[in-house]
Design a protein around this motif. Sequence first.
Motif, short mmCIF file in Angstrom:
data_model
loop_
_atom_site.label_atom_id
_atom_site.label_comp_id
_atom_site.label_asym_id
_atom_site.label_seq_id
_atom_site.Cartn_x
_atom_site.Cartn_y
_atom_site.Cartn_z
N GLU A 1 -32.18 1.87 -57.59
CA GLU A 1 -31.88 0.46 -57.36
C GLU A 1 -30.73 0.27 -56.37
OE1 GLU A 1 -30.39 -3.48 -59.92
OE2 GLU A 1 -30.82 -1.57 -60.92
N GLY A 2 -30.95 -0.61 -55.39
CA GLY A 2 -29.91 -0.96 -54.44
C GLY A 2 -29.70 0.02 -53.31
N CYS A 3 -30.54 1.06 -53.22
CA CYS A 3 -30.32 2.10 -52.21
C CYS A 3 -31.22 1.91 -50.99
CB CYS A 3 -30.55 3.49 -52.80
SG CYS A 3 -29.20 4.05 -53.86
N MET A 4 -30.77 2.49 -49.88
CA MET A 4 -31.56 2.53 -48.65
C MET A 4 -31.33 3.89 -48.00
SD MET A 4 -31.33 0.18 -45.18
CE MET A 4 -29.85 0.97 -44.52
N LEU A 5 -32.39 4.51 -47.53
CA LEU A 5 -32.31 5.74 -46.74
C LEU A 5 -32.62 5.38 -45.29
CD1 LEU A 5 -31.94 8.87 -46.75
CD2 LEU A 5 -34.44 9.02 -46.93
N ALA A 6 -31.83 5.91 -44.36
CA ALA A 6 -32.01 5.59 -42.95
C ALA A 6 -31.76 6.81 -42.09
CB ALA A 6 -31.07 4.46 -42.52
N VAL A 7 -32.45 6.86 -40.95
CA VAL A 7 -32.18 7.84 -39.89
C VAL A 7 -32.03 7.08 -38.59
CG1 VAL A 7 -33.13 9.74 -38.52
CG2 VAL A 7 -33.33 9.79 -41.00
N TRP A 8 -30.91 7.30 -37.92
CA TRP A 8 -30.59 6.61 -36.67
C TRP A 8 -30.16 7.62 -35.61
CZ3 TRP A 8 -26.42 3.42 -39.62
CH2 TRP A 8 -27.03 2.45 -40.42
N LEU A 9 -30.38 7.27 -34.36
CA LEU A 9 -29.74 7.90 -33.21
C LEU A 9 -28.86 6.84 -32.56
CD1 LEU A 9 -32.90 9.76 -32.01
CD2 LEU A 9 -30.72 10.94 -32.44
N VAL A 10 -27.55 7.07 -32.53
CA VAL A 10 -26.59 6.04 -32.16
C VAL A 10 -25.74 6.54 -30.99
CG1 VAL A 10 -24.57 4.74 -32.95
CG2 VAL A 10 -26.51 5.09 -34.49
N GLY A 11 -25.52 5.67 -30.00
CA GLY A 11 -24.67 6.02 -28.88
C GLY A 11 -23.28 6.44 -29.29
N VAL A 12 -22.83 7.59 -28.78
CA VAL A 12 -21.51 8.11 -29.15
C VAL A 12 -20.40 7.24 -28.56
CG1 VAL A 12 -19.97 10.12 -29.05
CG2 VAL A 12 -22.44 10.45 -29.34
N GLU A 13 -20.59 6.70 -27.37
CA GLU A 13 -19.63 5.82 -26.69
C GLU A 13 -18.41 6.56 -26.17
OE1 GLU A 13 -18.86 1.95 -28.52
OE2 GLU A 13 -20.46 2.35 -29.97
N GLU A 14 -18.51 7.87 -26.01
CA GLU A 14 -17.33 8.62 -25.55
C GLU A 14 -16.98 8.30 -24.10
OE1 GLU A 14 -20.46 11.33 -23.90
OE2 GLU A 14 -20.29 9.80 -25.47
N GLU A 15 -17.97 7.87 -23.32
CA GLU A 15 -17.70 7.51 -21.93
C GLU A 15 -17.47 6.02 -21.74
OE1 GLU A 15 -20.64 9.04 -19.28
OE2 GLU A 15 -20.14 11.14 -19.69
N SER A 16 -18.17 5.20 -22.51
CA SER A 16 -18.06 3.76 -22.36
C SER A 16 -18.52 3.05 -23.63
CB SER A 16 -18.91 3.27 -21.18
OG SER A 16 -19.02 1.87 -21.17
N PRO A 17 -17.83 1.98 -24.05
CA PRO A 17 -18.30 1.19 -25.20
C PRO A 17 -19.67 0.57 -24.96
CG PRO A 17 -16.01 0.67 -24.68
CD PRO A 17 -16.53 1.50 -23.55
N ARG A 18 -20.06 0.48 -23.71
CA ARG A 18 -21.38 -0.07 -23.37
C ARG A 18 -22.50 0.85 -23.85
NH1 ARG A 18 -23.62 -1.09 -17.28
NH2 ARG A 18 -24.98 -2.89 -17.69
N ASP A 19 -22.20 2.15 -23.99
CA ASP A 19 -23.21 3.14 -24.37
C ASP A 19 -23.39 3.16 -25.89
OD1 ASP A 19 -23.33 3.73 -21.68
OD2 ASP A 19 -22.15 5.58 -21.85
N SER A 20 -23.76 2.01 -26.44
CA SER A 20 -23.72 1.81 -27.89
C SER A 20 -25.07 1.52 -28.51
CB SER A 20 -22.77 0.65 -28.21
OG SER A 20 -23.17 -0.52 -27.51
N GLY A 21 -26.15 1.65 -27.75
CA GLY A 21 -27.47 1.36 -28.29
C GLY A 21 -27.88 2.31 -29.40
N GLU A 22 -28.89 1.90 -30.14
CA GLU A 22 -29.33 2.67 -31.31
C GLU A 22 -30.85 2.73 -31.35
OE1 GLU A 22 -30.05 1.53 -35.92
OE2 GLU A 22 -28.06 1.02 -35.12
#
Length: 281
Positions: free
Chosen positions: A139-160
Motif C-alpha cells: 500500500e502506498g508504494c511506487m516502483l520507478a526506473v528513470w534516466l535523469v540528466g546529471v547536470e554537471e555541465e549545465s542546469p539545462r541538461d536536466s531532462g528525464e
Amino acid sequence: MTLRPPELPRPGEPFPPAPGRAPDVEDEFVGGRLRDDLWVAEYLPQWTVAERSGARWAAAGASGVRLLIEEDQLDWREEDAPLRVSNLQTAVFSGAIGTSRGTHRHRPDLTVRTDVGERLLWAPTAGRVDVTVSASVDEGCMLAVWLVGVEEESPRDSGEICVFEIDASAVRGGAASDDTAAASSVTARCGLKAHGDDRLETDMRAVSVAVDAAGPHTWSVLWGPAGTVIGCEGRVVYSSAQAPDYRLQLMIDLFELGGRSEAAAYPKSAVVHAVRGWSGG
C-alpha cells in the motif's frame, strides 16, 4: 546499437535486439551485494542529509536485491513528508552547500544540504538499459526506473527518460490474487519529462502492459540521436523522436508516498533482479 531515423519502432512492434557485444555494465546483485563501482545507495543526497537519503535493502535470494521501506525509516526531507525512498543511482553531483547546483533539482526551493561533489560511475549520453524487476504490491508504494540528466555541465541538461513508474495499486491481482486475468496486466507511466531543459517537451503516457508486474519482468530503453524507445517484455510501449543528448544517471526507486499506516506490514518492498547497460552505439 544506436537508433537511426528509419529504424525508430512504434508501440506494439518488437523491441530492438540487444547489441551483439557484452554489456558495459551488468549486475545481478549476487547475494544482495551492491557494487561500489556502480551504485550510490542514496536518493539525491545533495538535497537532504545522509540519515534521510540512504537506501534500505536486503538480498532477494541467491541473486537480486530487495529494496525496502522500513517502519523506522525517515522521510527523505522533513519538508516533503510523507515521502520515504530507497533508491539506487549510478552517479551523484552537486555544487557547494547552499547553492542550487545539483542533479534533478525538481523544485525551485531545493538547495544543497550535503556537498556530494561529482561521481559519474555510469552516465552515458546514449545507449540501452534493460532492468528486470518485480514491482511492489504494498500500500502506498511506487516502483520507478528513470534516466535523469546529471547536470554537471549545465542546469539545462536536466531532462528525464521515465522508463516506467508503477503504482502498487495498479499491480492488479498481486501476490494474493487468484484472478489470473487481473494479474496479467498493469498500467504504468512512461515517457519524457523536460524539467529544466527547454529543448525537450514533456511527453508522458499511461500504457497498459500484459505482464504480472508483481513477478519478474524486464523493461528496456534505447535512446540516441533519432529518439527514445521504451519497451516491456520485448514489445515497444513508447517511442518518440526526442531524446536527451547529455549524461544521464540511472535511478531505480522504491517510494512510499502515502505515509505510515498502523495496519500496514513492514518492510514494504520491491525486487531488482538484474540490470544490463550499453553506452553509445
